[in-house]
Design a protein around this motif. Structure first.
Motif, short mmCIF file in Angstrom:
data_model
loop_
_atom_site.label_atom_id
_atom_site.label_comp_id
_atom_site.label_asym_id
_atom_site.label_seq_id
_atom_site.Cartn_x
_atom_site.Cartn_y
_atom_site.Cartn_z
N LEU A 105 0.99 15.82 -45.65
CA LEU A 105 1.67 15.61 -44.37
C LEU A 105 2.12 14.17 -44.22
O LEU A 105 3.25 13.89 -43.81
N LEU A 106 1.25 13.22 -44.56
CA LEU A 106 1.62 11.80 -44.48
C LEU A 106 2.75 11.47 -45.43
O LEU A 106 3.69 10.75 -45.07
N MET A 107 2.68 11.99 -46.65
CA MET A 107 3.68 11.64 -47.66
C MET A 107 5.03 12.28 -47.39
O MET A 107 6.08 11.70 -47.68
N MET A 108 5.01 13.49 -46.81
CA MET A 108 6.26 14.19 -46.53
C MET A 108 6.84 13.79 -45.18
O MET A 108 7.93 14.21 -44.81
N GLY A 109 6.10 13.00 -44.40
CA GLY A 109 6.61 12.55 -43.11
C GLY A 109 6.58 13.60 -42.03
O GLY A 109 7.29 13.51 -41.03
N GLY A 110 5.76 14.62 -42.20
CA GLY A 110 5.67 15.67 -41.20
C GLY A 110 4.91 16.86 -41.75
O GLY A 110 4.43 16.85 -42.89
N ALA A 111 4.78 17.90 -40.93
CA ALA A 111 4.00 19.07 -41.30
C ALA A 111 4.57 19.73 -42.55
O ALA A 111 5.78 19.83 -42.71
N TRP A 112 3.66 20.16 -43.45
CA TRP A 112 4.08 20.88 -44.65
C TRP A 112 3.12 22.03 -44.91
O TRP A 112 1.91 21.87 -44.99
N ALA A 113 3.69 23.20 -45.03
CA ALA A 113 2.98 24.38 -45.49
C ALA A 113 4.01 25.26 -46.16
O ALA A 113 5.20 25.19 -45.82
N TYR A 114 3.59 26.08 -47.11
CA TYR A 114 4.60 26.83 -47.86
C TYR A 114 5.31 27.85 -46.98
O TYR A 114 6.48 28.17 -47.20
N THR A 115 4.64 28.34 -45.94
CA THR A 115 5.33 29.24 -45.02
C THR A 115 6.37 28.50 -44.18
O THR A 115 7.37 29.08 -43.77
N ASP A 116 6.14 27.19 -43.93
CA ASP A 116 7.15 26.38 -43.25
C ASP A 116 8.43 26.33 -44.08
O ASP A 116 9.55 26.41 -43.55
N VAL A 117 8.27 26.16 -45.40
CA VAL A 117 9.43 26.10 -46.29
C VAL A 117 10.22 27.40 -46.22
O VAL A 117 11.45 27.40 -46.12
N LEU A 118 9.52 28.54 -46.26
CA LEU A 118 10.19 29.83 -46.20
C LEU A 118 10.90 30.03 -44.87
O LEU A 118 12.04 30.51 -44.81
N MET A 130 13.81 10.83 -51.72
CA MET A 130 12.45 10.32 -51.69
C MET A 130 12.13 9.58 -52.99
O MET A 130 12.68 9.90 -54.05
N ASN A 131 11.25 8.61 -52.91
CA ASN A 131 10.79 7.88 -54.08
C ASN A 131 10.17 8.84 -55.08
O ASN A 131 9.33 9.68 -54.73
N ILE A 132 10.58 8.72 -56.37
CA ILE A 132 10.11 9.65 -57.39
C ILE A 132 8.59 9.59 -57.55
O ILE A 132 7.94 10.62 -57.80
N PHE A 133 8.01 8.40 -57.37
CA PHE A 133 6.55 8.27 -57.47
C PHE A 133 5.86 9.08 -56.38
O PHE A 133 4.87 9.77 -56.63
N ILE A 134 6.39 9.01 -55.16
CA ILE A 134 5.82 9.78 -54.05
C ILE A 134 5.95 11.27 -54.31
O ILE A 134 5.03 12.05 -54.04
N VAL A 135 7.09 11.68 -54.87
CA VAL A 135 7.31 13.10 -55.17
C VAL A 135 6.29 13.59 -56.19
O VAL A 135 5.72 14.69 -56.05
N ILE A 136 6.04 12.80 -57.22
CA ILE A 136 5.07 13.19 -58.26
C ILE A 136 3.67 13.31 -57.68
O ILE A 136 2.94 14.28 -57.95
N ILE A 137 3.27 12.33 -56.87
CA ILE A 137 1.94 12.39 -56.24
C ILE A 137 1.84 13.59 -55.30
O ILE A 137 0.81 14.29 -55.27
N ALA A 138 2.91 13.86 -54.54
CA ALA A 138 2.91 15.00 -53.63
C ALA A 138 2.78 16.31 -54.40
O ALA A 138 2.05 17.23 -53.99
N ALA A 139 3.48 16.42 -55.54
CA ALA A 139 3.39 17.62 -56.36
C ALA A 139 1.97 17.80 -56.91
O ALA A 139 1.45 18.92 -56.96
N LEU A 140 1.35 16.68 -57.30
CA LEU A 140 -0.04 16.75 -57.79
C LEU A 140 -0.97 17.22 -56.68
O LEU A 140 -1.86 18.06 -56.91
#
Length: 320
Positions: free
Chosen positions: A199-212, A1-11
């Motif tokens: 969700l838009l930036m990651m290209g799909g559903a995101w929740a921390y329980t999804d990651v687990l 993923m683009n590093i700029f997108i990753v930084i914005i997503a983390a923010l």
């Protein structure tokens, strides 16, 4: 993923964690408010967060920005059983998956075992062998996309603008504006908005329980980035707890550790049966108007309320 997108997503994830600490997102606390105070402000705030996400979905779909959405599932006995397990697990844990993040952010370190327990529950694939039937039709939300996109966008802008105008009219200072923005009701809306943009930036559903859950199933797509977002979420919750004066370095007890671990495992099992935990239900299934999500969340709330009333009745000195 683009590093700029990753930084914005983390923010955005950090802002979501901050808002979780300030918002009215814990289902256990929301049900407790209904049982003890006969008020539903926290539950109403959760539903409003779902509405904000649904509005975002409709606008994004009209603009052709909408990523692929997960399928819905048929309502069945598994939906009820999963919601019941979520409710029992949240009651034992004394917090849902949202509330566990807020508690961690307040320095209640025993709650680190809640996501650990959730992960262990999700690894129980052999035990939870049943699975709900996926639906083939798309969400009913997208049927009305073209008709509601413009009115919804106008309503959202009016809602935000009117709140800011009231503050300006009352000559609110910067600290007063900050307190208004981070009131529980407003913070819950921020959770919905940040979730939608994630969700838009990651290209799909995101929740921390999804990651687990995906980690438990051995799915590693974008895993480093997703784990980083979970850490950013937690860091935001810690900053939120610190700035709100809620941070306390709480002593860890074996009893609380056991409650968090067992509660996490039960919530993990429930999420496999529904599927989805209460963060995914509130921020994804319910905004998409999937009946299974509403039924599961209602079952979870009823189960928590029943457990609270039973605990009150069985408490020493309670009237028989």
């Amino acid at each position: 993923m683009n590093i700029f997108i990753v930084i914005i997503a983390a923010l955005l994830a950090a802002i979501m964690g901050f808002a979780i600490q300030r918002g009215a997102t814990c289902t256990v606390a929301a049900v407790d408010e209904v049982v003890r105070e006969h008020r539903a402000r926290r539950l109403a705030a959760m539903v409003e967060a779902s509405i904000w996400v649904a509005g975002g979905f409709i606008i994004a779909d009209a603009l052709f920005f909408m990523p692929g959405m997960p399928a819905g599932y048929a309502v069945s006995g598994l939906t009820i059983l999963g919601g019941t397990l979520l409710g029992v697990g949240a009651f034992i844990n004394q917090a849902c998956v949202f509330g566990a993040i807020a508690r961690l952010g307040s320095g209640e370190w025993a709650y680190v075992l809640t996501p650990v327990g959730f992960y262990l529950g999700c690894t129980s694939v052999g035990f939870i062998s049943m699975s709900p039937r996926p639906l083939t039709e798309s969400s009913p939300v997208f049927v009305v996309t073209s008709a509601l996109a413009v009115p919804l966008a106008a309503f959202m802008l009016w809602r935000i603008g009117s709140s800011l105008w009231r503050l300006r009219a009352h000559r609110a200072s910067a600290p007063e504006i900050g307190r208004h923005i981070w009131t529980p009701h407003a913070a819950t809306a921020v959770i919905g908005v940040t979730f939608f943009f994630l969700l838009l930036m990651m290209g799909g559903a995101w929740a921390y329980t999804d990651v687990l859950a995906e980690l438990a199933r051995g799915m590693t797509d974008n895993l480093p980035v997703r784990v980083m977002l979970v850490l950013a979420l937690l860091m935001g919750a810690i900053i939120g707890g610190w700035t709100a004066g809620r941070f306390r370095n709480t002593r860890i007890t074996v009893k609380q550790l056991a409650k968090c671990l067992i509660g996490g495992v039960l919530m993990g099992w429930g999420s496999l049966l529904i599927p989805g935990s209460n963060d995914g239900l509130i921020l994804l299934g319910m905004p998409l108007l999937w009946p299974y999500a509403w039924v599961a969340f209602l079952t979870m709330c009823v189960t928590i309320a029943a457990a609270m009333l039973l605990q009150k009745k069985l408490a020493p000195g309670a009237p028989g």
